[in-house]
Design a protein around this motif. Structure first.
Motif, PDB file in Angstrom:
ATOM      1  N   SER A   1      18.108 -18.962 -19.505  1.00 16.56           N
ATOM      2  CA  SER A   1      18.498 -18.065 -20.476  1.00 16.56           C
ATOM      3  C   SER A   1      19.928 -18.007 -20.760  1.00 16.56           C
ATOM      4  N   ALA A   2      20.417 -18.051 -19.600  1.00 21.28           N
ATOM      5  CA  ALA A   2      21.847 -18.500 -19.505  1.00 21.28           C
ATOM      6  C   ALA A   2      23.136 -19.856 -20.115  1.00 21.28           C
TER       7      ALA A   2
ATOM      8  N   GLY B   1      23.546 -21.817 -23.293  1.00 22.86           N
ATOM      9  CA  GLY B   1      23.006 -21.331 -24.406  1.00 22.86           C
ATOM     10  C   GLY B   1      24.484 -21.900 -25.107  1.00 22.86           C
ATOM     11  N   LEU B   2      24.075 -21.152 -26.449  1.00 25.68           N
ATOM     12  CA  LEU B   2      25.255 -21.289 -27.367  1.00 25.68           C
ATOM     13  C   LEU B   2      26.920 -20.615 -26.909  1.00 25.68           C
ATOM     14  N   GLY B   3      26.785 -20.148 -26.240  1.00 24.68           N
ATOM     15  CA  GLY B   3      28.392 -19.367 -25.553  1.00 24.68           C
ATOM     16  C   GLY B   3      28.782 -20.175 -24.829  1.00 24.68           C
ATOM     17  N   ASN B   4      28.499 -21.326 -24.050  1.00 22.38           N
ATOM     18  CA  ASN B   4      28.543 -21.941 -23.144  1.00 22.38           C
ATOM     19  C   ASN B   4      29.043 -23.172 -23.597  1.00 22.38           C
TER      20      ASN B   4
ATOM     21  N   ILE C   1      20.032  -9.980 -31.443  1.00 16.75           N
ATOM     22  CA  ILE C   1      20.662 -11.286 -31.371  1.00 16.75           C
ATOM     23  C   ILE C   1      20.273 -12.611 -32.231  1.00 16.75           C
TER      24      ILE C   1
ATOM     25  N   TYR D   1      21.515 -15.351 -33.816  1.00 15.86           N
ATOM     26  CA  TYR D   1      20.533 -16.572 -32.303  1.00 15.86           C
ATOM     27  C   TYR D   1      20.295 -17.564 -33.594  1.00 15.86           C
TER      28      TYR D   1
ATOM     29  N   PHE E   1      28.481 -12.820 -21.490  1.00 14.11           N
ATOM     30  CA  PHE E   1      27.383 -12.622 -22.346  1.00 14.11           C
ATOM     31  C   PHE E   1      26.833 -13.875 -21.685  1.00 14.11           C
ATOM     32  N   SER E   2      27.925 -14.971 -21.540  1.00 10.91           N
ATOM     33  CA  SER E   2      27.106 -15.896 -20.473  1.00 10.91           C
ATOM     34  C   SER E   2      26.596 -16.229 -20.111  1.00 10.91           C
TER      35      SER E   2
ATOM     36  N   SER F   1      24.085 -13.807 -19.883  1.00  2.91           N
ATOM     37  CA  SER F   1      22.412 -12.477 -20.357  1.00  2.91           C
ATOM     38  C   SER F   1      22.531 -11.625 -20.304  1.00  2.91           C
TER      39      SER F   1
ATOM     40  N   MET G   1      20.974  -6.408 -21.535  1.00  3.11           N
ATOM     41  CA  MET G   1      20.557  -5.977 -22.166  1.00  3.11           C
ATOM     42  C   MET G   1      18.868  -6.034 -21.722  1.00  3.11           C
TER      43      MET G   1
ATOM     44  N   ALA H   1      17.532  -8.740 -20.008  1.00  5.06           N
ATOM     45  CA  ALA H   1      16.814  -9.881 -20.534  1.00  5.06           C
ATOM     46  C   ALA H   1      16.364 -10.272 -18.730  1.00  5.06           C
TER      47      ALA H   1
ATOM     48  N   SER I   1      17.245 -19.976 -24.232  1.00  7.17           N
ATOM     49  CA  SER I   1      18.409 -18.965 -24.547  1.00  7.17           C
ATOM     50  C   SER I   1      17.086 -17.717 -25.600  1.00  7.17           C
TER      51      SER I   1
ATOM     52  N   SER J   1      14.490 -16.204 -24.227  1.00  6.60           N
ATOM     53  CA  SER J   1      14.277 -14.977 -22.837  1.00  6.60           C
ATOM     54  C   SER J   1      14.746 -13.308 -23.624  1.00  6.60           C
ATOM     55  N   LEU J   2      15.133 -14.159 -25.201  1.00 10.24           N
ATOM     56  CA  LEU J   2      15.816 -12.822 -26.153  1.00 10.24           C
ATOM     57  C   LEU J   2      14.041 -12.807 -26.841  1.00 10.24           C
TER      58      LEU J   2
END
Ligand code: PFF
Length: 454
Positions: free
Chosen positions: A23-24, A26-29, A101, A105, A227-228, A230, A233, A235, A321, A324-325
């Protein structure tokens, strides 16, 4: 089974850790962290980021998992127990964040499938330079049929996994996909570092420069870490609600946070040496991934193979990710509405698909439709969730746990981890006084100051 009265549990401790790390990571990383580090002091930024994880990320990660395991509920159900009354809205805020999201996403997840297809078909490596790559990307994201089709495929892949259940779907896939993600990263790092001129990229990425560390950089690092991981929210509340009572929360949280940070760090090691080796300059976000990297791959021996590996990596990161959302929304439907799992997943998936269509069209037929402060639907959803909803959600989670429910009521969840009085006291103090202040600072900085000053 979540369809039966008894709550479903993760099959193993490692399964939970890999699913939560999935989950953590993701695209953010993959497209934000490396660039932030490169631009903002290299190794010095990495140190600041580690500090942010310790003072903000880890305590909130522990808090969310504690709330989840303590209540064994989705975010709304959890806040009915720990908050009651209007505090239940915090749970709804979380479910809505997951939903919103996902609408954008999933669109970006679709891009990764599209580019995977283009890598395999050879279309990607036949480009001649950056203008060509930009044109390919623009026409791709501007095409309504392709965008909606790939958005559908991505949400379909997520639904396919989540419908199988927490242990049989999310966990089983995470156990395969997460190790694969790290293997792909390592292959790409070796490829990048063995190209002539790769060291310039490493220098851009890691050269320590403490003079670049300003308050602004620290706040950006805090926002990125939130954000990275998660957080904000529910999750991790949702994933924590399937955790066995005997599993150690502190220990698991450290591993999840460690894997997320490692993946972010390695992404930079994979990307920058290759970018600099072919004489390009990096950018942040989709521009780096979809405009610059195709040029890099087209200039590299066996580029098509590495391009396919890279977009597969990105697809996996996005998919784990999005599982999990979607699961947050699904847990709400099963726990609060009593829907069967199949009905919950199909309802969540269907609604996300429909609400994601305007995001999918935001670069083509709907690019001139601005909904707020000149933002397209896609940008608006991104801004609304990452700048406002997640940090505000995190703030309310900390306040509710710290002051309304009382941390002493949940301390036993941490028991097997440690009997150290000091660790628990430090965690409690952080949740009550430090996390809320930092999260408020993030909202004020990104949501107010940056909105006005730019
Ligand atoms: N952590 C994900 C990333 O870095 O891309 C994004 C995310 C996933 C945020 C799940 C929030 C969430 F609940």
């Amino acid at each position: 089974m979540s369809d039966s009265p008894k709550r479903e549990h993760w099959g193993s401790k490692i399964g939970f850790i890999l699913a939560a790390a999935g989950s953590a990571v993701g695209l953010g990383n993959m497209w934000k962290f490396p660039y932030l580090a490169g631009e903002n002091g290299g190794a010095a930024f990495v140190l600041v980021y580690l500090g942010c994880i310790i003072i903000l990320g880890l305590p909130i990660m522990i808090a969310e998992i504690v709330i989840g395991r303590h209540t064994e509920k989705d975010p709304v159900g959890a806040f009915k127990i720990i908050g009651t009354g209007p505090w239940t809205l915090v749970g709804y805020l979380g479910v809505a964040s997951g939903f919103f999201i996902m609408t954008y996403y999933s669109v970006v997840g679709g891009w990764t499938i599209g580019y995977l297809v283009k890598s395999v078909s050879g279309a990607l490596c036949s480009i001649s330079g950056s203008a060509d790559a930009e044109q390919l990307f623009e026409s791709f994201i501007g095409s309504p049929s392709e965008m909606v089709f790939y958005h559908f495929l991505f949400i379909g892949a997520t639904v396919f996994i989540v419908i199988l259940g927490v242990a049989k779907g999310i966990e089983r896939f995470s156990m395969v996909l997460m190790p694969l993600l790290f293997i792909l990263l390592i292959i790409l790092i070796i490829r990048g570092l063995t190209l002539p001129g790769a060291l310039d990229g490493l220098r851009f990425y890691l050269r320590p420069d403490f003079s670049k560390i300003t308050t602004k950089v620290v706040i950006e690092a805090l926002g990125q870490c939130f954000f990275s991981l998660s957080l904000g929210m529910g999750a991790m509340i949702t994933y924590g609600s399937y955790l066995n009572k005997k599993d150690k929360i502190l220990n698991s949280s450290l591993k999840i946070v460690g894997l997320d940070t490692l993946a972010a760090f390695l992404a930079g090691m994979a990307i920058f040496p290759a970018v600099f080796a072919v004489g390009m300059t990096p950018k942040m976000g989709p521009g780096l991934t979809f405009n610059i990297l195709p040029v890099v791959f087209s200039r590299m021996p066996y580029g098509a193979v590495f391009a396919a590996m890279f977009f597969l990596l990105l697809f996996i990161a996005a998919l784990t990710s999005s599982m999990s959302l979607v699961q947050v929304v699904v847990a709400y439907f099963t726990d609060e509405k009593g829907f069967s799992r199949t009905k919950s997943v199909l309802t969540a998936g269907g609604l996300i698909f429909l609400l994601g269509i305007p995001a999918a069209l935001s670069f083509g037929v709907m690019k001139d439709v601005k909904i707020f402060l000149g933002n397209t639907y896609f940008d608006f959803m991104d801004m609304l969730t990452s700048i406002y909803m997640l940090p505000i959600g995190g703030f309310l989670i900390a306040i509710c746990l710290g002051f309304k429910y009382g941390l002493h009521n949940t301390m036993h969840e941490l028991d097997p981890d440690t009997n150290s009085f000091y660790l628990k006291e430090i965690w409690a103090f952080t949740i009550k006084y430090i996390s809320p202040v930092i999260l408020l600072a993030i909202v004020l900085y990104f949501g107010v100051y940056k909105m006005i000053v730019g």
